[in-house]
Design an enzyme around this catalytic site. Structure first.
Site, PDB file in Angstrom:
ATOM      1  N   LYS A   1       1.000  -1.012  -0.259  1.00 34.48           N
ATOM      2  CA  LYS A   1      -0.082   0.094   0.021  1.00 34.48           C
ATOM      3  C   LYS A   1       0.951   1.208  -0.046  1.00 34.48           C
ATOM      4  O   LYS A   1       0.757   2.266  -0.717  1.00 34.48           O
ATOM      5  CB  LYS A   1      -1.116  -0.021   1.026  1.00 34.48           C
ATOM      6  CG  LYS A   1      -1.736   1.242   1.219  1.00 34.48           C
ATOM      7  CD  LYS A   1      -2.714   1.153   2.286  1.00 34.48           C
ATOM      8  CE  LYS A   1      -3.451   2.396   2.651  1.00 34.48           C
ATOM      9  NZ  LYS A   1      -4.312   2.478   3.767  1.00 34.48           N
TER      10      LYS A   1
ATOM     11  N   GLU B   1      10.310  -4.646   4.648  1.00 29.74           N
ATOM     12  CA  GLU B   1      10.379  -5.972   4.477  1.00 29.74           C
ATOM     13  C   GLU B   1      10.326  -6.083   2.884  1.00 29.74           C
ATOM     14  O   GLU B   1      10.954  -6.790   2.073  1.00 29.74           O
ATOM     15  CB  GLU B   1       9.587  -6.920   5.203  1.00 29.74           C
ATOM     16  CG  GLU B   1       9.703  -7.033   6.442  1.00 29.74           C
ATOM     17  CD  GLU B   1       9.200  -6.110   7.529  1.00 29.74           C
ATOM     18  OE1 GLU B   1       8.793  -4.939   6.852  1.00 29.74           O
ATOM     19  OE2 GLU B   1       8.781  -6.485   8.343  1.00 29.74           O
TER      20      GLU B   1
ATOM     21  N   GLY C   1      -4.865  -1.718   5.063  1.00 28.81           N
ATOM     22  CA  GLY C   1      -4.061  -2.737   4.498  1.00 28.81           C
ATOM     23  C   GLY C   1      -4.802  -4.081   4.683  1.00 28.81           C
ATOM     24  O   GLY C   1      -4.702  -4.927   3.907  1.00 28.81           O
ATOM     25  N   ARG C   2      -5.303  -4.617   5.820  1.00 31.73           N
ATOM     26  CA  ARG C   2      -5.926  -5.567   6.378  1.00 31.73           C
ATOM     27  C   ARG C   2      -7.151  -5.899   5.678  1.00 31.73           C
ATOM     28  O   ARG C   2      -7.922  -7.007   5.851  1.00 31.73           O
ATOM     29  CB  ARG C   2      -5.861  -6.022   7.565  1.00 31.73           C
ATOM     30  CG  ARG C   2      -6.417  -5.014   8.436  1.00 31.73           C
ATOM     31  CD  ARG C   2      -6.054  -4.839  10.198  1.00 31.73           C
ATOM     32  NE  ARG C   2      -6.539  -3.869  10.884  1.00 31.73           N
ATOM     33  CZ  ARG C   2      -5.931  -2.781  11.089  1.00 31.73           C
ATOM     34  NH1 ARG C   2      -4.773  -2.621  10.312  1.00 31.73           N
ATOM     35  NH2 ARG C   2      -6.459  -1.748  11.723  1.00 31.73           N
TER      36      ARG C   2
ATOM     37  N   GLU D   1      -4.731  -6.814  14.844  1.00 33.78           N
ATOM     38  CA  GLU D   1      -4.143  -5.507  14.590  1.00 33.78           C
ATOM     39  C   GLU D   1      -5.455  -4.440  14.517  1.00 33.78           C
ATOM     40  O   GLU D   1      -5.191  -3.200  14.887  1.00 33.78           O
ATOM     41  CB  GLU D   1      -3.444  -5.626  13.008  1.00 33.78           C
ATOM     42  CG  GLU D   1      -2.725  -4.472  12.637  1.00 33.78           C
ATOM     43  CD  GLU D   1      -1.913  -4.453  11.463  1.00 33.78           C
ATOM     44  OE1 GLU D   1      -2.440  -4.395  10.327  1.00 33.78           O
ATOM     45  OE2 GLU D   1      -0.608  -4.847  11.450  1.00 33.78           O
TER      46      GLU D   1
ATOM     47  N   HIS E   1      -5.013 -33.608  16.782  1.00 35.33           N
ATOM     48  CA  HIS E   1      -4.032 -34.182  17.184  1.00 35.33           C
ATOM     49  C   HIS E   1      -2.648 -33.462  17.628  1.00 35.33           C
ATOM     50  O   HIS E   1      -1.748 -33.834  17.907  1.00 35.33           O
ATOM     51  CB  HIS E   1      -3.505 -35.171  16.091  1.00 35.33           C
ATOM     52  CG  HIS E   1      -4.509 -36.108  15.708  1.00 35.33           C
ATOM     53  ND1 HIS E   1      -4.633 -37.248  16.188  1.00 35.33           N
ATOM     54  CD2 HIS E   1      -5.638 -35.834  14.746  1.00 35.33           C
ATOM     55  CE1 HIS E   1      -5.962 -37.628  15.819  1.00 35.33           C
ATOM     56  NE2 HIS E   1      -6.414 -36.937  14.789  1.00 35.33           N
TER      57      HIS E   1
ATOM     58  N   LYS F   1       9.373  -0.922  14.354  1.00 39.90           N
ATOM     59  CA  LYS F   1      10.064  -0.633  12.907  1.00 39.90           C
ATOM     60  C   LYS F   1      11.123   0.500  13.178  1.00 39.90           C
ATOM     61  O   LYS F   1      12.340   0.225  12.693  1.00 39.90           O
ATOM     62  CB  LYS F   1       8.990   0.020  12.163  1.00 39.90           C
ATOM     63  CG  LYS F   1       7.953  -0.935  11.592  1.00 39.90           C
ATOM     64  CD  LYS F   1       7.106  -0.219  10.466  1.00 39.90           C
ATOM     65  CE  LYS F   1       5.846  -1.041  10.250  1.00 39.90           C
ATOM     66  NZ  LYS F   1       4.832  -0.213   9.486  1.00 39.90           N
TER      67      LYS F   1
HETATM   68  O1  LIG Z   1       1.093  -2.814   2.393  1.00 39.14           O
HETATM   69  P1  LIG Z   1       2.040  -2.328   2.947  1.00 39.14           P
HETATM   70  O2  LIG Z   1       2.396  -0.665   3.045  1.00 39.14           O
HETATM   71  O3  LIG Z   1       3.274  -2.796   2.605  1.00 39.14           O
HETATM   72  O4  LIG Z   1       2.050  -2.565   4.563  1.00 39.14           O
HETATM   73  C1  LIG Z   1       2.045  -3.985   4.902  1.00 39.14           C
HETATM   74  C2  LIG Z   1       1.288  -3.963   6.406  1.00 39.14           C
HETATM   75  O5  LIG Z   1       2.086  -3.452   7.278  1.00 39.14           O
HETATM   76  C3  LIG Z   1       1.439  -3.016   8.110  1.00 39.14           C
HETATM   77  O6  LIG Z   1       1.214  -1.306   7.841  1.00 39.14           O
HETATM   78  C4  LIG Z   1       1.875  -2.921   9.873  1.00 39.14           C
HETATM   79  O7  LIG Z   1       2.486  -3.929   9.924  1.00 39.14           O
HETATM   80  C5  LIG Z   1      -0.135  -3.554   8.216  1.00 39.14           C
HETATM   81  O8  LIG Z   1      -1.118  -3.063   8.541  1.00 39.14           O
HETATM   82  C6  LIG Z   1       0.187  -3.591   6.581  1.00 39.14           C
HETATM   83  O9  LIG Z   1      -0.871  -4.536   5.989  1.00 39.14           O
END
Ligand SMILES: O=P(O)(O)OC[C@H]1O[C@](O)(CO)[C@@H](O)[C@@H]1O
Length: 526
Positions: A213, A219, A270-271, A356, A387, A496
């Site tokens: 987003k 990452e 995002g979620r 979240e 199990h 972060k």
């Molecule tokens: O889509 P982005 O901006 O890379 O964010 C990824 C994820 O990181 C967060 O902002 C926090 O971990 C989530 O809410 C989101 O889904």
């Protein structure tokens, strides 16, 4: 439009809250499911709800008619219908980020909508943009599906830019053609994950989707850069054909060197984003028609949420039950038990969705709350969980409500399996409730352990869409009752910031100003 949280009392500021506390002490805490069924021949019928694509049996919950009525009264007292209308009316309900919350608009059809949200004329321009983007994304998905040269699609994203599409692609695998195209998901900054995927790929046959987003998540950017470097060193040419970006930050994607982009908007959390361009891997896996069915199922659930009376409104009733368990019974977690192996990523998806969203300790005005909020969600597909940890569910010292999800029709023809699977899910819910007397102790099951049973006719795009939208609205309702903002996530920021500070220290060895433990560990890790 401005959203004023002060208009809506928090659950604990209503007179019903006190009443519920008294009711819990006098009856609620001793509620016995076995007696409730013995007293009431119609309990199953009266505590079941039919929502679009989802049937829900709530009867094996610690919930009587009085409790249900009081909880529904609580929803009224907190202004839940008006809060829902604020969400659907495009008000700025995400106050800390000053954003509207309109993921529901992503599945609102261009024609023949099942409901009209409040002040909908103000949404027409956004809806037109939603459909223009959807058309472009689906046309691209079809081009990729028709391109026999592309055998592997790698989604690079994390959190909401990974869990939703990954969960849905797995859930709908019987609608995909794995012999034609493999779908991979890389999320972790841990290079082992990307490395393992890259080892099986050829650049000329691979499409990378960089899903973020913000297009700043460390990452995802680290993985995207490594994928781009790998592509170049393996002799890959034509980045335009082999990379696409799914983001609200088109400029950053272009700067990264990606020309093919699909956008979405800051009003999609995002979620809550699998319905947007973030859903491109789903569309590539199952195609345009199926993707539209997924949106259709979610829209049908949106209409149910928007129009069903509170007593018959499944997201509302699930949220009220969640509140009853969390705030009065004090249950700390909910176990998700999907009895369908294709739903194996559902617990992880729901963890982000609920924890979240509702893992918050202050209300919308920033005041600490005096009650518990999000439970811990956890689980594995059945029968595997049986199990592993079901021992604890049956005989442990904690009571954990279980949410079973079963699917009536199998998508395979292997004889005998599905009957066994269904017998097991029924048996687990039955055993939790009934228990078993045994004087010896070890074989004694207390029973009276609650569970909810969600039933889908079959696991298809429409029912999956409805199931996910149901969970989204349930989370919204819990947050609205608790008076918290379910749509920000400040709790992920501190880690972060600290990781940004520690990354260069791992190279330099500089431990100045660090606490003793972090300094000691950093030295050992170097
Ligand atoms: O889509 P982005 O901006 O890379 O964010 C990824 C994820 O990181 C967060 O902002 C926090 O971990 C989530 O809410 C989101 O889904």
């Amino acid at each position: 439009m401005a959203f004023d949280p002060a208009v809506f009392p928090r659950c604990d500021q209503t007179p019903v809250w006190e009443g519920l506390a008294r009711h819990y002490e006098s009856e609620g805490k001793d509620f016995d499911l076995r007696q409730a069924f013995a007293r009431d021949a119609r309990r199953f019928e009266d505590f079941s709800l039919d929502a679009p694509h989802v049937f829900c049996d709530l009867s094996k919950n610690l919930l009587g008619r009085d409790t249900r009525a009081m909880l529904t009264e609580l929803a009224q007292a907190c202004g839940l219908p008006a809060q829902r209308d604020a969400l659907l009316g495009g008000e700025t309900v995400n106050l800390t980020e000053q954003r509207q919350v309109m993921h529901w608009l992503l599945r609102y059809p261009a024609q023949q909508a099942a409901f009209t949200p409040p002040a909908f004329d103000a949404r027409r321009a956004e809806l037109a943009e939603v459909h223009a983007t959807l058309e472009a994304m689906l046309a691209y998905a079809e081009r990729i599906r028709a391109d026999e040269g592309i055998t592997d699609v790698v989604n690079i994203g994390i959190g909401g830019s990974d869990l939703g599409p990954q969960m849905a692609v797995a859930a709908l695998q019987s609608f995909a053609d794995p012999a034609r195209r493999r779908m991979h998901f890389v999320s972790n900054v841990d290079g082992h994950e990307l490395d393992a995927v890259l080892r099986g790929l050829r650049p000329e046959r691979t499409l990378f989707l960089v899903a973020s987003k913000t297009f700043t998540t460390i990452e995802t950017m680290t993985n995207a850069r490594s994928a781009r470097d790998w592509f170049a060193t393996q002799g890959g040419t034509d980045v335009a054909r082999h990379f696409a970006a799914l983001t609200t930050n088109i400029d950053a994607a272009r700067e990264f060197g990606i020309e093919t982009t699909f956008g979405f908007w800051d009003w999609v959390g995002g979620r809550y984003s699998l319905w947007s361009a973030i859903g491109l891997p789903i569309a590539i896996a199952v195609g345009t028609t199926r993707f539209r069915e997924l949106l259709g199922g979610a829209h049908a659930m949106d209409a149910h949420f928007a129009t069903a009376p509170l007593e018959a409104n499944l997201p509302v009733q699930l949220a009220l039950l969640d509140l009853w368990y969390r705030n009065f019974h004090g249950f700390g977690s909910r176990s998700i038990a999907p009895y369908h192996s294709s739903l194996k990523r559902l617990p992880a998806y729901l963890q982000q969705l609920e924890m979240e969203s509702n893992g918050k300790r202050v209300d919308r005005q920033g005041q600490p709350v005096s009650f518990a909020t999000s439970p811990v969600l956890w689980g594995e597909p059945g029968t595997n969980g049986q199990h592993a940890y079901f021992q604890m569910l049956h005989q442990g010292t904690d009571v954990t409500p279980v949410e079973f999800i079963a699917v009536r029709e199998a998508a395979h023809r292997l004889p005998g399996h599905h009957e066994q699977l269904l017998a097991n899910v029924l048996a687990q819910a039955q055993a939790l409730m009934q228990g078993r007397e045994d004087a010896g102790g070890h074989r004694h099951f207390t029973g009276n352990r609650p569970s909810t049973f969600l039933l889908l006719e079959r696991l298809d795009p429409a029912s999956l869409g409805a199931l996910i939208a149901l969970q989204e609205h349930r989370v919204f309702c819990s947050g609205a009752l608790w008076g918290i903002n379910s749509f920000d996530q400040w709790g992920v920021e501190l880690g972060k910031v600290l990781a940004r500070d520690l990354t260069p220290r791992l190279a330099s060895g500089d431990v100045s100003g660090l606490d003793g433990s972090t300094a000691g560990l950093l030295k050992r890790l170097r």
